[in-house]
Design an enzyme around this catalytic site. Sequence first.
Site, PDB file in Angstrom:
ATOM      1  N   ASP A   1      -7.033   1.629  -4.513  1.00 57.54           N
ATOM      2  CA  ASP A   1      -6.273   1.793  -3.278  1.00 57.54           C
ATOM      3  C   ASP A   1      -7.197   2.013  -2.086  1.00 57.54           C
ATOM      4  OD1 ASP A   1      -3.567   2.260  -1.975  1.00 57.54           O
ATOM      5  OD2 ASP A   1      -4.565   4.143  -1.503  1.00 57.54           O
TER       6      ASP A   1
ATOM      7  N   ASP B   1       2.493   1.474  -3.829  1.00 63.71           N
ATOM      8  CA  ASP B   1       1.752   1.585  -5.090  1.00 63.71           C
ATOM      9  C   ASP B   1       1.654   3.022  -5.604  1.00 63.71           C
ATOM     10  OD1 ASP B   1      -0.118   2.441  -3.231  1.00 63.71           O
ATOM     11  OD2 ASP B   1      -1.586   0.867  -3.670  1.00 63.71           O
TER      12      ASP B   1
ATOM     13  N   ASP C   1       0.828  -1.207   0.000  1.00 64.81           N
ATOM     14  CA  ASP C   1       0.000   0.000   0.000  1.00 64.81           C
ATOM     15  C   ASP C   1       0.865   1.261   0.000  1.00 64.81           C
ATOM     16  OD1 ASP C   1      -2.677   1.349   0.399  1.00 64.81           O
ATOM     17  OD2 ASP C   1      -1.630   2.045   2.194  1.00 64.81           O
TER      18      ASP C   1
ATOM     19  N   ASP D   1      -7.988  -0.734   0.897  1.00 65.04           N
ATOM     20  CA  ASP D   1      -7.620  -0.356   2.267  1.00 65.04           C
ATOM     21  C   ASP D   1      -8.777  -0.582   3.232  1.00 65.04           C
ATOM     22  OD1 ASP D   1      -5.059   0.330   1.672  1.00 65.04           O
ATOM     23  OD2 ASP D   1      -5.331   2.488   1.886  1.00 65.04           O
TER      24      ASP D   1
END
Length: 203
Positions: A86, A68, A65, A90
């Site tokens: 993303d 990226d 995370d 998450d």
Amino acid sequence: MLDVFARRLLDRPLNTAASSLARLGIGANALTLSGFGLGLVAVPLLAFEAYIAALILILLNRLADGLDGPLARTTGHVSDLGGFLDIVCDFVFYSAVIFGFALGQPDYALPAAFLIFSFVGTGSSFLAYAIVAAKRGITTDLRGRKSLYYLGGLTEGTETVAFLIVICLFPDWFPWLAWGFGIACWITTATRVLAGWRNFRGS
């Protein structure tokens, strides 16, 4: 609350690592989804109370995370799709980890449910603020270059990662930690609602 300081410490090593990944031909979206998959594997591990193994996968998820975004910027492939993936990954990941604890210890179901309930508050207030901020053309790079407006609070990504580490290392403390972190999440939600009320009242 601590994300600004964490970014100052991590931006350089993350950018260096992202450059290496770019040379290998790895795409940002592929990294996001791969990290998400690793994070989900932590759920059955938590259900079987394999906490250290789960923690390793949680940390790998968080590393992906963190990488990226820099990878997307390095390769010049920053996109709305990447930002969308993303955020979705998450929020699902955070709740999935807590669900894993409840699977492993049914006695933890009530504090786990409260914490997931609290995540809904922080997530919805975060996204609602970002939507209106985008509509009004409000931007910030305080937490690095992001696809969405990142409104801070008492519980941000850094605090959440620290919380996940602690509950994996000390799983017997989960109920009390979950209640406490859930309350902190509601404080974050309240401050975000107040910020929205203050900043968006005008036409």
